[in-house]
Design an enzyme around this catalytic site. Structure first.
Site, PDB file in Angstrom:
ATOM      1  N   GLY A   1       2.632   2.176  11.165  1.00 26.39           N
ATOM      2  CA  GLY A   1       3.585   3.355  11.117  1.00 26.39           C
ATOM      3  C   GLY A   1       4.392   3.698  12.513  1.00 26.39           C
TER       4      GLY A   1
ATOM      5  CG  ASN B   1      -1.663   1.207   1.362  1.00 22.83           C
ATOM      6  OD1 ASN B   1      -1.977   1.993   0.602  1.00 22.83           O
ATOM      7  ND2 ASN B   1      -2.358   1.465   2.543  1.00 22.83           N
TER       8      ASN B   1
ATOM      9  CD  GLU C   1      -3.248  -2.443   7.598  1.00 22.51           C
ATOM     10  OE1 GLU C   1      -2.034  -2.592   7.193  1.00 22.51           O
ATOM     11  OE2 GLU C   1      -4.059  -1.381   7.302  1.00 22.51           O
TER      12      GLU C   1
ATOM     13  CG  HIS D   1      -6.026   1.763   5.202  1.00 20.86           C
ATOM     14  ND1 HIS D   1      -5.521   2.839   6.095  1.00 20.86           N
ATOM     15  CD2 HIS D   1      -4.770   1.013   5.036  1.00 20.86           C
ATOM     16  CE1 HIS D   1      -4.085   2.595   6.433  1.00 20.86           C
ATOM     17  NE2 HIS D   1      -3.811   1.237   6.049  1.00 20.86           N
TER      18      HIS D   1
ATOM     19  N   GLY E   1       2.693  -1.085   4.242  1.00 20.74           N
ATOM     20  CA  GLY E   1       2.922   0.304   3.967  1.00 20.74           C
ATOM     21  C   GLY E   1       4.315   0.844   3.447  1.00 20.74           C
TER      22      GLY E   1
ATOM     23  CB  SER F   1       5.312  -1.929  12.276  1.00 20.62           C
ATOM     24  OG  SER F   1       4.799  -0.472  12.550  1.00 20.62           O
TER      25      SER F   1
ATOM     26  CE  LYS G   1      -0.230   3.064   4.840  1.00 24.01           C
ATOM     27  NZ  LYS G   1      -0.144   3.177   6.200  1.00 24.01           N
TER      28      LYS G   1
END
Ligand code: 13P
Length: 224
Positions: A150, A6, A144, A80, A207, A186, A8
């Site tokens: 993150g 992803n 998630e 998401h 991500g 992560s 983003k």
């Protein structure tokens, strides 16, 4: 194992020029929608980061499932956590139904925030978001936890395994078909060798670490 990147809103046009030609073949990539045309005609598959809950019509700024499908996009990432504060579970449900009607596969993201009750949150999201879905064969569920996105923090393997079992119980009790279940939050090249040992996991939604193709390749290689 399924690997979904992803991207983003991390990358500029300059960043994707080299990136798009060097992604491993067997991943699903979800670029910023504006750049999707540059990612087409490669061996990997493309997902869109969000989809309209409407059909073709007067919906400024939206991309609808028929348009995405017609363009060669295979998956729609829906629900998401970075979008959930802008949309209701009812809208998420409509997005899922529209995607499946138009033969787009769905990657539904679910997860709890710190301090929230994991089981009741996941049960609420799954039952409401998947309402009216007759078969889950074209649905992937990505667990998630919001507190892991993150942050460099991941749950333990045992925690993830328990949560995947819980998701499986809910979907087997309430729906037909089999949804594959991924973990996201992560995931990187340092923890992938630990995370891949989770018994019932079908893959990973990645991500930041997916925005560097060399890094992504290292992750994919360690799963093969
Ligand atoms: P990170 O891998 O950057 O934590 O993001 C996870 C995520 O939100 C993927 O959808």
């Amino acid at each position: 194992m399924i690997v979904v990147g992803n991207l983003k809103t991390y990358m500029t046009y300059k960043d994707i020029i080299e990136y798009k030609d060097n992604i491993p073949d067997d991943v699903i990539v979800c670029p910023t929608s504006l750049y999707i045309p540059y990612f087409l005609n490669h061996k990997y598959e493309i997902g869109i980061q969000d989809i309209s809950c409407h059909d073709l019509g007067a919906h400024t700024g939206d991309i609808c499932a028929l348009q995405a499908k017609e363009f060669g996009i295979k998956y729609a990432l829906i629900g998401h956590s970075e979008r959930r504060n802008k949309e209701t579970d009812d809208e998420i449900n409509k997005k899922i139904l529209k995607s499946l009607e138009n033969n787009l596969k769905v990657i539904l993201c679910v997860g709890e925030n710190k301090g929230e009750d994991l089981k009741s949150k996941l049960q609420y999201q799954l039952l409401n978001d998947l309402k009216g879905v007759t078969n889950l064969d074209n649905v992937i569920i990505a667990y998630e936890p919001i507190w892991c996105i993150g942050t460099g923090v991941t749950p333990t393997n045992l925690q993830i395994e328990d949560t995947i079992n819980f998701i499986q119980t809910i979907i087997q009790t309430n729906f037909k078909g089999n949804a594959k279940i991924l973990y996201g939050g992560s995931v990187d090249k340092n923890n992938i060798n630990t995370l891949k040992q989770i018994d019932n996991i079908a893959g990973f939604l990645i991500g930041k670490a997916s925005t560097d193709y060399k890094y992504l390749k290292e992750i994919v290689d360690s799963l093969r």
